[in-house]
Enzyme design. Structure first.
Site, PDB file in Angstrom:
ATOM      1  N   CYS A 105       1.115   5.061  11.681  1.00 55.89           N
ATOM      2  CA  CYS A 105       0.725   4.990  12.978  1.00 55.89           C
ATOM      3  C   CYS A 105       0.387   5.024  14.314  1.00 55.89           C
ATOM      4  CB  CYS A 105       1.730   2.794  13.038  1.00 55.89           C
ATOM      5  SG  CYS A 105       1.730   2.674  11.190  1.00 55.89           S
ATOM      6  N   HIS A 162       0.974  -1.304  -0.116  1.00 57.48           N
ATOM      7  CA  HIS A 162      -0.277  -0.046   0.061  1.00 57.48           C
ATOM      8  C   HIS A 162       1.318   0.977  -0.105  1.00 57.48           C
ATOM      9  CE1 HIS A 162      -0.069   1.326   4.594  1.00 57.48           C
ATOM     10  NE2 HIS A 162       0.352  -0.299   4.441  1.00 57.48           N
TER      11      HIS A 162
HETATM   12  N1  PMP Z   1       7.702   0.302   8.272  1.00 61.32           N
HETATM   13  C1  PMP Z   1       7.688   1.861   7.752  1.00 61.32           C
HETATM   14  C2  PMP Z   1       8.673   2.280   7.911  1.00 61.32           C
HETATM   15  C3  PMP Z   1       6.706   1.840   7.555  1.00 61.32           C
HETATM   16  O1  PMP Z   1       6.246   3.362   7.228  1.00 61.32           O
HETATM   17  C4  PMP Z   1       5.502   1.015   7.808  1.00 61.32           C
HETATM   18  C5  PMP Z   1       3.582   2.259   7.280  1.00 61.32           C
HETATM   19  N2  PMP Z   1       3.907   3.016   8.240  1.00 61.32           N
HETATM   20  C6  PMP Z   1       5.075  -0.354   8.369  1.00 61.32           C
HETATM   21  C7  PMP Z   1       6.637  -1.098   8.425  1.00 61.32           C
HETATM   22  C8  PMP Z   1       4.466  -0.432   8.537  1.00 61.32           C
HETATM   23  O2  PMP Z   1       3.485  -1.127   7.186  1.00 61.32           O
HETATM   24  P1  PMP Z   1       1.957  -2.096   7.101  1.00 61.32           P
HETATM   25  O3  PMP Z   1       1.303  -0.356   7.087  1.00 61.32           O
HETATM   26  O4  PMP Z   1       1.909  -2.952   5.825  1.00 61.32           O
HETATM   27  O5  PMP Z   1       2.448  -2.621   8.284  1.00 61.32           O
END
Ligand code: PMP
Length: 373
Positions: A317, A198
């Site tokens: 997140c 994504h």
């Molecule tokens: N690692 C990094 C560096 C990210 O930017 C993100 C998403 N913010 C993630 C991991 C987590 O990705 P996912 O949404 O696919 O779990």
């Protein structure tokens, strides 16, 4: 609407929706079943593995499909942890899907070592060097910071690993780098690498972990033994195929050059506006930070959204949590952190949109400043 939070997520390509629909409604078979139709779908997934290995510049190893980068990071790290008096190294700049895994391993008695970031937002190589030793079994660090766009010197980290910790695996969270900046796992000597669809216009909830050797990790969930026994559960075939469509569509080099141009234009338009500072870490052209002196980043974010410009507030997140661990680590002062927004571009925006966004940002900032002063 002008979307400037592409490090948080991206809009899925229409072509991916078509592929998704085909593999969800037409060729919807379980790749592990025995029919000819299932075997066909199985072959399709094998094709995607090969495509990703090629894009990664890998001459050996394979890809384990997962439900996104958070899962890939968990699998890489928890899967590589062994019984014994070993050490595991992480940077202070990692995304919560790495950082919190490390913190939990620490709570469970594992010897976890964190290394610092320098003022440029990159892993402090002298600090890393001082922490490496023969007992280290894993070094996990990101390629591109999702907070600042800083690009770590993975080649140098690899060389230090070889010199001081030859038994350590090198895991790289390349979520903000894969399909965005040119690199090769072969050149950088990466053992495991995380990516997520994504972030490059594929579907959410799909990603993978590249592993040079399957023996590096153990499974973290038990089940039917799919994905070489390392990730049980029926593969998200439609999602994986849609991810492949995005990969096939993207020209990394061309997009890199175009986004660099967009970022320069964006910065040029905002340079000289009193009260707005650009924190450009001169890493990925896709990400940077703006500081709006005297106004909270969150206030700017909401006011901009009202005018149709969507920006980010650090990692989506962790955006709801107070403060910003990464900017603090780099030494950005608290007031500037509170006044900051993350800007992240994509390669399918127009220069006109960039100009319009900068006009709106300047107007909204001026407006709020006038009201608060
Ligand atoms: N690692 C990094 C560096 C990210 O930017 C993100 C998403 N913010 C993630 C991991 C987590 O990705 P996912 O949404 O696919 O779990």
């Amino acid at each position: 609407m002008i979307f400037l939070d592409n490090a948080g997520t991206t809009k899925m390509f229409k072509e991916c929706v078509e592929t998704y629909s085909h593999f969800a409604c037409e060729e919807f078979y379980n790749p592990s079943a025995v029919s000819r139709q299932s075997a066909f779908v199985h072959e399709k997934l094998e094709g995607v593995r090969k495509l990703i290995l090629k894009k990664l510049g890998a001459t050996e190893g394979t890809v384990i499909f997962t439900g996104g980068a958070t899962e890939s990071n968990n699998l890489a790290i928890k899967g590589a942890v062994r019984n014994g008096n070993f050490e595991y190294i992480f940077s202070n700049g990692e995304h919560p899907s790495v950082f919190n895994v490390a913190k939990n391993l620490e709570l469970n008695g594992k010897k976890i070592i964190f290394c610092k970031l320098d003022k440029t937002g990159k892993i402090d190589l002298a600090d890393l060097e001082s922490k490496l030793n023969q007992n280290v079994r894993l070094i996990s660090c990101m390629l591109v910071s999702n907070e600042t766009g800083a690009i770590n010197d993975i080649k140098q980290i690899s060389a230090l690993r070889e010199k001081y910790s030859p038994k350590a695996l090198l895991h790289v969270d390349a979520v903000q780098g894969f399909m965005k900046i040119p690199f090769s796992v072969e050149n950088l000597k990466i053992d495991m690498l995380t990516f997520s669809a994504h972030k490059f216009h594929g579907p959410k909830g799909v990603g993978g972990l590249y592993v040079r050797k399957l023996s590096y990790i153990k499974n973290i969930v038990d089940g039917g033994g799919q994905e070489y026994g390392l990730r049980s559960g029926t593969e998200n075939v439609a999602g994986i195929m849609a991810m492949a469509t995005a990969i096939e569509k993207i020209d990394v080099k061309k997009n890199f050059e175009y986004v660099s141009k967009l970022k320069s234009l964006f910065n040029e338009k905002l340079t000289g506006i009193e009260g707005i500072d650009i924190l450009d870490f001169h890493g990925s052209p896709y990400i940077e930070v703006l500081v709006f002196h005297g106004v909270k980043g969150e206030t700017m974010l909401h006011a901009l959204a009202e005018k149709g410009v969507i920006v980010g507030l650090g990692s989506a997140c962790s955006a709801k949590k107070a403060g910003n661990r990464i900017l603090q680590e780099i030494g950005i002062n608290k007031d500037n952190i509170i006044s900051s927004c993350r800007i992240s571009f994509n390669a399918y925006m127009t220069e006109r949109e960039i100009e319009e966004a900068t006009n709106i940002i300047a107007e909204v900032y001026k407006d709020i400043k006038e009201r608060v002063s």
